[in-house]
Enzyme design. Sequence first.
Site, PDB file in Angstrom:
ATOM      1  N   ASP A  83     -34.912   8.966   2.978  1.00  0.00           N
ATOM      2  CA  ASP A  83     -35.752   7.889   3.501  1.00  0.00           C
ATOM      3  C   ASP A  83     -35.068   6.536   3.353  1.00  0.00           C
ATOM      4  O   ASP A  83     -35.091   5.709   4.267  1.00  0.00           O
ATOM      5  CB  ASP A  83     -37.088   7.859   2.754  1.00  0.00           C
ATOM      6  CG  ASP A  83     -37.975   9.040   3.095  1.00  0.00           C
ATOM      7  OD1 ASP A  83     -37.424  10.112   3.407  1.00  0.00           O
ATOM      8  OD2 ASP A  83     -39.203   8.902   3.044  1.00  0.00           O
ATOM      9  N   ASP A 125     -37.659  12.266  -1.359  1.00  0.00           N
ATOM     10  CA  ASP A 125     -39.106  12.318  -1.149  1.00  0.00           C
ATOM     11  C   ASP A 125     -39.656  13.604  -0.551  1.00  0.00           C
ATOM     12  O   ASP A 125     -40.544  14.232  -1.113  1.00  0.00           O
ATOM     13  CB  ASP A 125     -39.535  11.157  -0.241  1.00  0.00           C
ATOM     14  CG  ASP A 125     -39.277   9.805  -0.869  1.00  0.00           C
ATOM     15  OD1 ASP A 125     -38.746   9.756  -1.986  1.00  0.00           O
ATOM     16  OD2 ASP A 125     -39.589   8.796  -0.226  1.00  0.00           O
ATOM     17  N   CYS A 196     -35.137   7.037  -6.261  1.00  0.00           N
ATOM     18  CA  CYS A 196     -35.534   5.631  -6.381  1.00  0.00           C
ATOM     19  C   CYS A 196     -36.442   5.413  -7.585  1.00  0.00           C
ATOM     20  O   CYS A 196     -37.389   6.170  -7.812  1.00  0.00           O
ATOM     21  CB  CYS A 196     -36.223   5.175  -5.103  1.00  0.00           C
ATOM     22  SG  CYS A 196     -35.168   5.314  -3.634  1.00  0.00           S
ATOM     23  N   GLU A 450     -41.853   5.300   8.124  1.00  0.00           N
ATOM     24  CA  GLU A 450     -42.323   4.344   7.125  1.00  0.00           C
ATOM     25  C   GLU A 450     -41.915   2.935   7.549  1.00  0.00           C
ATOM     26  O   GLU A 450     -40.865   2.734   8.156  1.00  0.00           O
ATOM     27  CB  GLU A 450     -41.717   4.658   5.750  1.00  0.00           C
ATOM     28  CG  GLU A 450     -42.213   5.962   5.174  1.00  0.00           C
ATOM     29  CD  GLU A 450     -41.579   6.303   3.846  1.00  0.00           C
ATOM     30  OE1 GLU A 450     -42.063   7.244   3.199  1.00  0.00           O
ATOM     31  OE2 GLU A 450     -40.594   5.647   3.454  1.00  0.00           O
ATOM     32  N   SER A 476     -43.601   3.164   2.820  1.00  0.00           N
ATOM     33  CA  SER A 476     -42.796   3.640   1.701  1.00  0.00           C
ATOM     34  C   SER A 476     -43.564   3.454   0.409  1.00  0.00           C
ATOM     35  O   SER A 476     -44.423   2.575   0.291  1.00  0.00           O
ATOM     36  CB  SER A 476     -41.490   2.841   1.645  1.00  0.00           C
ATOM     37  OG  SER A 476     -40.850   3.023   0.398  1.00  0.00           O
TER      38      SER A 476
END
Length: 561
Positions: A83, A125, A196, A450, A476
């Site tokens: 992502d 994700d 992340c 997103e 996001s």
Amino acid sequence: MSRKEKKSDAITRGTARAPARAMLKATGLRDADLEKPLVAVVNTWTEVTPCNVHLRMLGGVVKDGLRAAGGTPIEFNTIAVSDGISMGTDGMRASLVSREVIADSIELAVFGHSFDALIVIVGCDKTIPAAMMAIARLDVPALVLYGGAIAPGRHRGRDVTIQDVFEAVGACAAGKISESELRELENHACPGAGACGGQFTANTMATVLTVLGLSPMGTNDVPAVDGAKDDVAYRCGEILMRALREDLRPSKLLTRASMENAIASVAATGGSTNAVLHLLAIAREADVPLSIDDFDAIAARTPVIADLKPGGAFTAVDMYRAGGTALLVRRMLEAGLLRDAPTITGRTLVEESADATDVTASQPNSKRVLLPVATPLKPHGGFAVLRGHLAPEGCVVKLAGHARLRHEGPARVFDGEEAAFEAVQRGEVQAGDVVVIRWEGPKGGPGMREMLAVTAALVGRGLGDSVALVTDGRFSGATHGLMAGHVAPEAACGGPIALVRDGDRITFDITARRLDVDADLEARRAHQVPPTRPALRGVMAKYAQLVSSASDGAITGRRSR
């Protein structure tokens, strides 16, 4: 376990299976290996993203644990779409589509080779919910191991994450920082392997994995580059073999009660709104009744007790050091915000979290990452579900990171993310506006991109507290501000969002759970002209044809009856 009880007997037992055994032996397996349970080790390793780049080595440790506990591990890989890398580009359309492809590929490979059990090693994700979806379909003993969060970067004396880089793009466009400072931040924000670092989508779903019981308590908290990661990976192999011997299947863990627990954990940590989409999809695969309205009811009674980015101050690594998911679970259980439930270890949530301690509580002058339930950051969870003129089937609004309960302003309408981003960068969006981004839903995108590039640019330009945003796309986990996503029906399905025009007055009323527009939308329907889009082919065409509404989890498969 006797031989007749093994699912893998279908390919390893009897004279008729000699060809299958011959091919398996060509991979290095021996008769002794084929007499043991065959365990799929599904890896999502890839070199394209730090979230998954270290998982290849982790897979080897998992296999060592499985062998030591009496299993025969067989590893294979599936895809991942980053992502963070594809964000703001046309490639971001592939992100949510990849969830379905990953789930399908795991299901096919495990079913096709008659594995007795499986471990899925996940990072970025969509690999996490995809693993859970496949596990729910297969219903053989299974476990998920998350590769862990990235360490925070250091920039000019402070901890930073990828969120800071996205927001710095907007700040650079507004002239608040120079291009050289942006490059300096870019060079320090992501120091190595791991997903992340805030309570963005990956860490939110890693918390969900633990609360659902599909990951052993504490294993997902360990950061990607921490030396303890190998230890927990080895232990996961041992735990899965015990679950196989006891026939502890996902259907015993994925229940209505555990789903409600998972929703509460997202609300309490100010987690990603993507969890709404993913938990609906997982519930559908597990045949657990769950609706979008359940999320609102649970979040309304759950306080935010984790001071985590994007709305808070700390990263996942800080939470790990402070006491981790075990402390979160213990506090929520004691307050009646979670119900006790079984886990893959054979122990319950109460038993698994009994020894958790708040490490920061004994440190003078320290700011606590996980607060007591009696003194939360916010009295209600980090998201809410709104309905109204613009969202008859519902939408998800992000509450973490701001205190606004109402916003009214003129619509600034864009048919796609790129046009909105360019307008923000040119300074054409003003304080008070409501940015509307449409034709970005599951079908209309396709792929439900997103909007982090847009939301971060707004924050970077200093508009995060004065502008609202509405979209049939997603946000996001790093997004913060007053944002309503997952608007359903989407524009491509004739939703009211397709009929909004520049200047229409849009009102967010969080208290009343309403998202409304002051315009006669239906009078415009006969004159509404969809934007011209390129013809679809391949996987995108299949997805657009099959995908359901965001209010149903944006899934592509239904169980046949």
